[in-house]
Structure formats: C-alpha cells, structure tokens
Design an enzyme around this catalytic site. Structure first.
Site, PDB file in Angstrom:
ATOM      1  N   GLY A  65       3.382  -3.963  15.812  1.00 29.44           N
ATOM      2  CA  GLY A  65       3.528  -5.034  16.787  1.00 29.44           C
ATOM      3  C   GLY A  65       2.305  -5.901  16.900  1.00 29.44           C
ATOM      4  O   GLY A  65       2.056  -6.510  17.933  1.00 29.44           O
ATOM      5  N   LYS A 113      -1.587  -9.473   6.698  1.00 33.53           N
ATOM      6  CA  LYS A 113      -1.489 -10.924   6.507  1.00 33.53           C
ATOM      7  C   LYS A 113      -1.856 -11.617   7.800  1.00 33.53           C
ATOM      8  O   LYS A 113      -1.819 -11.040   8.891  1.00 33.53           O
ATOM      9  CB  LYS A 113      -0.087 -11.340   6.047  1.00 33.53           C
ATOM     10  CG  LYS A 113       1.063 -11.003   7.020  1.00 33.53           C
ATOM     11  CD  LYS A 113       1.283 -11.980   8.157  1.00 33.53           C
ATOM     12  CE  LYS A 113       2.498 -11.599   9.004  1.00 33.53           C
ATOM     13  NZ  LYS A 113       2.556 -12.348  10.294  1.00 33.53           N
ATOM     14  N   SER A 142       6.306  -4.853   7.220  1.00 29.82           N
ATOM     15  CA  SER A 142       6.766  -5.653   6.078  1.00 29.82           C
ATOM     16  C   SER A 142       5.917  -5.383   4.846  1.00 29.82           C
ATOM     17  O   SER A 142       6.424  -5.287   3.724  1.00 29.82           O
ATOM     18  CB  SER A 142       6.714  -7.143   6.426  1.00 29.82           C
ATOM     19  OG  SER A 142       7.572  -7.449   7.502  1.00 29.82           O
ATOM     20  N   ASP A 149       9.428 -11.372   6.406  1.00 32.29           N
ATOM     21  CA  ASP A 149       8.050 -11.398   5.908  1.00 32.29           C
ATOM     22  C   ASP A 149       7.851 -10.565   4.643  1.00 32.29           C
ATOM     23  O   ASP A 149       6.785 -10.626   4.028  1.00 32.29           O
ATOM     24  CB  ASP A 149       7.073 -10.893   6.981  1.00 32.29           C
ATOM     25  CG  ASP A 149       6.851 -11.901   8.099  1.00 32.29           C
ATOM     26  OD1 ASP A 149       7.348 -13.034   7.975  1.00 32.29           O
ATOM     27  OD2 ASP A 149       6.192 -11.554   9.088  1.00 32.29           O
TER      28      ASP A 149
END
EC number: 2.7.1.148
Length: 283
Positions: A98, A13, A105, A138
């Site tokens: 990271g 995303k 998520s 998320d």
C-alpha cells in the site's frame, strides 16, 4: 545441467507524475503517468520442482497464499504455457504494501520473468506483459523493464528517458487504499491530456495528492517535512513520498535528518530496471 534455482530483484517504481483524464464506463480511470524504477526492492528466490506444485514459502500477514500476486502469476503462467513443472518461491520483503511503489505488481512481474527463464518457456516480453495486465495495470511496465510514459489504465507504454537522480523516499506508516482514493468525489478527473513527448518538466503533478493528503495526515506530514528540502511528490496513490537530489551525498544528508522520525530510504533512479539488468547478465 540446466539452472534449477534463481534469485532475482523485484524493484520499486515511482510515478514521477500522474494525471487523471476521466472515468471509463467500466469504472476504471483513464490515466497518464510517467514510471521510473528504483535500484531498491524485494528479492525473490525460485527453485524448480518437478511435481507441478507452486509453493510460496513466505507468509504475508493478512494475505492468503492464493490471493498473493506471486502465486497468481505463477499459476497463470503455468496454466497458459501448459508447463508440467512447479516452483518453490521465497521472498525477502522490504517494499511496503500500500505504498504506491509497486511492491505487489513488481513481485508478479519478477515471478513471470523468473519462471519464463527457469521453465525455459521462451515467451517474449509482449506475451508476458499481456498476461501481466490480467494481474494488474502496473505489472506490464515491470515486465518490460524500461521507464515509460503510460496511458489508458496504465498499460499503454512508451519508453521515456527522464533524468536519473538520487531519491529520498519516505514511508508513512499507513496503507492507502487505491480504491478509496479513486472513488473520492473530490478527486480531479478532468486533467487535459499531455500530447508532447518527452513529458514537459512542468507536468510533475499527481492528481491524487490533494485527496491523499486530506485523508491521511501521516502522508501530509511527510510531504511537508521533505518539502523543506526539495519538491516533495506522492507516488501513485501513496503512501510513499519522494524527492530527487543531484547526488547520493545530498540525499543521504536529508534522509539522515528525516528518518529520525520517519521511516525511509535512499535509492538511485534508473530507466532500466535492476531486474532486467540481472536477466541480461544471465544470457
């Protein structure tokens, strides 16, 4: 005979904007952000087992199995549904940890949706998203699978329909600590809330960018390089940096120039996640 194995995508995303409105009493921050998916991500393969054991077969350096969001998601769904079945899970991992593009998520959401299908639980997206929220703020947007304007800590979702350009995404070789960024005293925490829908194009700022760029020279360098060709943005708290282009040819051209010195990829923006498109094709 029922399907006992399933391979599903786990998409990345982008946060097309991220405004921080304030800090709550529980320590979390009130946010407004715009999520969009990429047709690019990890791939998870699931195989049902009848002994109730949940086994992740892929090793993650520095992440104990029981701390992995994939395993946590599977165990929570198994417990709350009282399902006697187990699962074997393999992951083809390409999304950075990271990076701010939702790797963990997204993996958790793909696990919830995949097991709901394989275990024939019949849970709807509302129920799965509520469980997902206990795993991370998320996770619900990945469960629901549509581009969305998010509020609260990121869990209050309203579907949005932004343009779907081709993106160049650069991946600085550094893992940004979200907790570190949100605890930085110089972080903007008083952005006025956006009250207009759809989100006006001029509101593409990420309040985390100045802090991340100051702390991480690798991110600052990526922003500067991509910024020579288009508006360069930070997704989430980073480390990934992205910019949109009207065609794949233009994105590929810029990516070829930049990935001589930086890691990166080109992907199409999508308002419906490739995970949900795959699940729809199974119905």
């Amino acid at each position: 005979m029922s399907v006992q194995t399933l391979t599903l995508p786990s998409p990345a995303k982008l946060n097309l904007m991220l405004h921080i409105l304030g800090r709550r009493e529980d320590g979390y921050h009130e946010l407004q952000t715009l999520f969009q998916f990429l047709d690019y991500g990890d791939e998870l393969t699931f195989a049902v087992r009848d002994d109730g054991v949940i086994q992740l077969h892929t090793e993650f350096e520095g992440v104990p199995h029981d701390s992995n969001l994939i395993v946590k998601a599977a165990k929570k769904l198994q417990a709350q549904s009282s399902c006697p079945l187990g699962i074997d899970i393999w992951i083809d991992k390409i999304l950075p940890m990271g990076g701010g593009i939702g790797g963990g998520s997204s993996n958790a959401a793909t696990t919830l949706l995949g097991l709901n299908h394989l275990w024939r639980l019949g849970w709807d997206d509302d129920r799965l998203a509520a469980l997902g929220l206990t795993l991370g703020a998320d996770v619900p947007v990945f469960v629901r699978g549509h581009a969305a304007f998010a509020e609260g800590v990121g869990e209050k979702l309203t579907p949005e329909y932004p343009e779907e350009p081709w993106y160049v995404v650069l991946v600085p070789q550094v893992s940004v600590s979200t907790a570190e960024i949100f605890s930085d005293p110089l972080l903007t925490r008083n952005s006025p809330p956006i009250k207009v829908r759809p989100v006006p194009k001029g509101n593409s700022r990420n309040d985390c960018l100045p802090v991340v760029a100051r702390r991480y020279p690798e991110v600052r360098n990526a922003l500067n390089l991509l910024g020579k060709f288009t508006e360069a943005k930070l997704t989430g708290t980073g480390s990934c940096v992205f910019g949109g282009f009207p065609s794949k040819a233009e994105a590929d051209k810029v990516s070829a120039l930049l990935t001589e010195t930086l890691t990166g990829f080109v992907a199409k923006g999508s308002n419906v996640s490739m995970l949900h498109r795959k699940l729809q094709s199974l119905l």
